[in-house]
Design a protein around this motif. Sequence first.
Motif, PDB file in Angstrom:
ATOM      1  N   GLU A  63       0.840  -1.195   0.000  1.00  0.00           N
ATOM      2  CA  GLU A  63       0.000   0.000   0.000  1.00  0.00           C
ATOM      3  C   GLU A  63       0.873   1.243   0.000  1.00  0.00           C
ATOM      4  N   ARG A  64       1.903   1.248   0.824  1.00  0.00           N
ATOM      5  CA  ARG A  64       2.804   2.396   0.881  1.00  0.00           C
ATOM      6  C   ARG A  64       3.423   2.673  -0.479  1.00  0.00           C
ATOM      7  N   GLU A  65       3.935   1.640  -1.102  1.00  0.00           N
ATOM      8  CA  GLU A  65       4.589   1.805  -2.399  1.00  0.00           C
ATOM      9  C   GLU A  65       3.626   2.390  -3.423  1.00  0.00           C
ATOM     10  N   GLN A  66       2.424   1.856  -3.500  1.00  0.00           N
ATOM     11  CA  GLN A  66       1.439   2.313  -4.486  1.00  0.00           C
ATOM     12  C   GLN A  66       1.032   3.760  -4.234  1.00  0.00           C
ATOM     13  N   LYS A  67       0.657   4.076  -3.012  1.00  0.00           N
ATOM     14  CA  LYS A  67       0.150   5.415  -2.712  1.00  0.00           C
ATOM     15  C   LYS A  67       1.249   6.470  -2.710  1.00  0.00           C
ATOM     16  N   TRP A  68       2.417   6.128  -2.182  1.00  0.00           N
ATOM     17  CA  TRP A  68       3.503   7.108  -2.144  1.00  0.00           C
ATOM     18  C   TRP A  68       4.016   7.407  -3.554  1.00  0.00           C
ATOM     19  N   THR A  69       4.073   6.387  -4.401  1.00  0.00           N
ATOM     20  CA  THR A  69       4.495   6.594  -5.788  1.00  0.00           C
ATOM     21  C   THR A  69       3.505   7.498  -6.515  1.00  0.00           C
ATOM     22  N   ALA A  70       2.212   7.257  -6.317  1.00  0.00           N
ATOM     23  CA  ALA A  70       1.187   8.089  -6.952  1.00  0.00           C
ATOM     24  C   ALA A  70       1.281   9.533  -6.476  1.00  0.00           C
ATOM     25  N   PHE A  71       1.453   9.725  -5.178  1.00  0.00           N
ATOM     26  CA  PHE A  71       1.587  11.072  -4.632  1.00  0.00           C
ATOM     27  C   PHE A  71       2.842  11.755  -5.171  1.00  0.00           C
ATOM     28  N   SER A  72       3.964  11.067  -5.122  1.00  0.00           N
ATOM     29  CA  SER A  72       5.252  11.649  -5.516  1.00  0.00           C
ATOM     30  C   SER A  72       5.285  12.096  -6.967  1.00  0.00           C
ATOM     31  N   SER A  73       4.477  11.485  -7.804  1.00  0.00           N
ATOM     32  CA  SER A  73       4.467  11.842  -9.222  1.00  0.00           C
ATOM     33  C   SER A  73       3.234  12.658  -9.624  1.00  0.00           C
ATOM     34  N   ASP A  74       2.412  13.033  -8.667  1.00  0.00           N
ATOM     35  CA  ASP A  74       1.206  13.807  -8.938  1.00  0.00           C
ATOM     36  C   ASP A  74       1.596  15.202  -9.457  1.00  0.00           C
ATOM     37  N   PRO A  75       1.142  15.588 -10.644  1.00  0.00           N
ATOM     38  CA  PRO A  75       1.496  16.900 -11.193  1.00  0.00           C
ATOM     39  C   PRO A  75       1.084  18.069 -10.289  1.00  0.00           C
ATOM     40  N   GLU A  76      -0.041  17.930  -9.601  1.00  0.00           N
ATOM     41  CA  GLU A  76      -0.472  18.991  -8.669  1.00  0.00           C
ATOM     42  C   GLU A  76       0.557  19.159  -7.554  1.00  0.00           C
ATOM     43  N   TRP A  77       1.042  18.049  -7.001  1.00  0.00           N
ATOM     44  CA  TRP A  77       2.037  18.101  -5.938  1.00  0.00           C
ATOM     45  C   TRP A  77       3.354  18.680  -6.455  1.00  0.00           C
ATOM     46  N   LEU A  78       3.809  18.210  -7.599  1.00  0.00           N
ATOM     47  CA  LEU A  78       5.085  18.672  -8.148  1.00  0.00           C
ATOM     48  C   LEU A  78       5.062  20.182  -8.392  1.00  0.00           C
ATOM     49  N   ALA A  79       3.963  20.698  -8.931  1.00  0.00           N
ATOM     50  CA  ALA A  79       3.843  22.139  -9.175  1.00  0.00           C
ATOM     51  C   ALA A  79       3.779  22.915  -7.864  1.00  0.00           C
ATOM     52  N   ALA A  80       2.997  22.415  -6.913  1.00  0.00           N
ATOM     53  CA  ALA A  80       2.858  23.101  -5.624  1.00  0.00           C
ATOM     54  C   ALA A  80       4.184  23.119  -4.876  1.00  0.00           C
ATOM     55  N   ARG A  81       4.892  21.993  -4.871  1.00  0.00           N
ATOM     56  CA  ARG A  81       6.192  21.938  -4.189  1.00  0.00           C
ATOM     57  C   ARG A  81       7.169  22.919  -4.822  1.00  0.00           C
ATOM     58  N   ALA A  82       7.213  22.941  -6.146  1.00  0.00           N
ATOM     59  CA  ALA A  82       8.108  23.866  -6.838  1.00  0.00           C
ATOM     60  C   ALA A  82       7.777  25.312  -6.477  1.00  0.00           C
ATOM     61  N   GLY A  83       6.490  25.620  -6.390  1.00  0.00           N
ATOM     62  CA  GLY A  83       6.087  26.971  -6.031  1.00  0.00           C
ATOM     63  C   GLY A  83       6.530  27.374  -4.636  1.00  0.00           C
ATOM     64  N   THR A  84       6.489  26.431  -3.712  1.00  0.00           N
ATOM     65  CA  THR A  84       6.895  26.747  -2.331  1.00  0.00           C
ATOM     66  C   THR A  84       8.405  26.845  -2.188  1.00  0.00           C
ATOM     67  N   GLU A  85       9.128  26.359  -3.180  1.00  0.00           N
ATOM     68  CA  GLU A  85      10.598  26.390  -3.116  1.00  0.00           C
ATOM     69  C   GLU A  85      11.199  27.430  -4.060  1.00  0.00           C
ATOM     70  N   LYS A  86      10.379  28.357  -4.554  1.00  0.00           N
ATOM     71  CA  LYS A  86      10.883  29.369  -5.472  1.00  0.00           C
ATOM     72  C   LYS A  86      11.930  30.262  -4.815  1.00  0.00           C
ATOM     73  N   ASP A  87      11.866  30.395  -3.486  1.00  0.00           N
ATOM     74  CA  ASP A  87      12.847  31.207  -2.751  1.00  0.00           C
ATOM     75  C   ASP A  87      13.978  30.358  -2.184  1.00  0.00           C
ATOM     76  N   GLY A  88      14.036  29.097  -2.567  1.00  0.00           N
ATOM     77  CA  GLY A  88      15.094  28.206  -2.096  1.00  0.00           C
ATOM     78  C   GLY A  88      14.526  26.962  -1.444  1.00  0.00           C
ATOM     79  N   ALA A  89      15.404  26.010  -1.249  1.00  0.00           N
ATOM     80  CA  ALA A  89      15.017  24.728  -0.654  1.00  0.00           C
ATOM     81  C   ALA A  89      14.464  24.939   0.753  1.00  0.00           C
ATOM     82  N   ILE A  90      13.540  24.076   1.122  1.00  0.00           N
ATOM     83  CA  ILE A  90      12.966  24.080   2.474  1.00  0.00           C
ATOM     84  C   ILE A  90      13.598  22.975   3.310  1.00  0.00           C
TER      85      ILE A  90
END
Length: 108
Positions: A63-90
């Motif tokens: 279950e972990r592998e399936q759900k974490w892989t789906a989350f990690s590659s979710d385009p919404e997550w990738l865009a949101a994470r990039a937006g929060t790191e525009k001023d540098g790594a967190i």
Amino acid sequence: MIHELRIYHCVPGRLPALLNRFETITLKIWEKHGIRQAGFWTVLIGESNQDLYYLLEWDSLAEREQKWTAFSSDPEWLAARAGTEKDGAIVASLSSQILQPTSFSSVK
């Protein structure tokens, strides 16, 4: 039931940004993927007050592998994470451990 302990070691001064990202973005995307959290903690007294600890609940490693892989590659997550790191790594580094309860644990 297994639990995953994840520890995020933040870039100095960036813990508030990480907490905000979890509260306003990450948890909503986790909900979409069925990822269940068991709690979040910051350090009140200890080695570093720039760390975030949290537990995730999983029925199995599969279950972990399936759900974490789906989350990690979710385009919404990738865009949101990039937006929060525009001023540098967190996050400077992170660690993850899969925990198994003992026979006498109150948490199973």
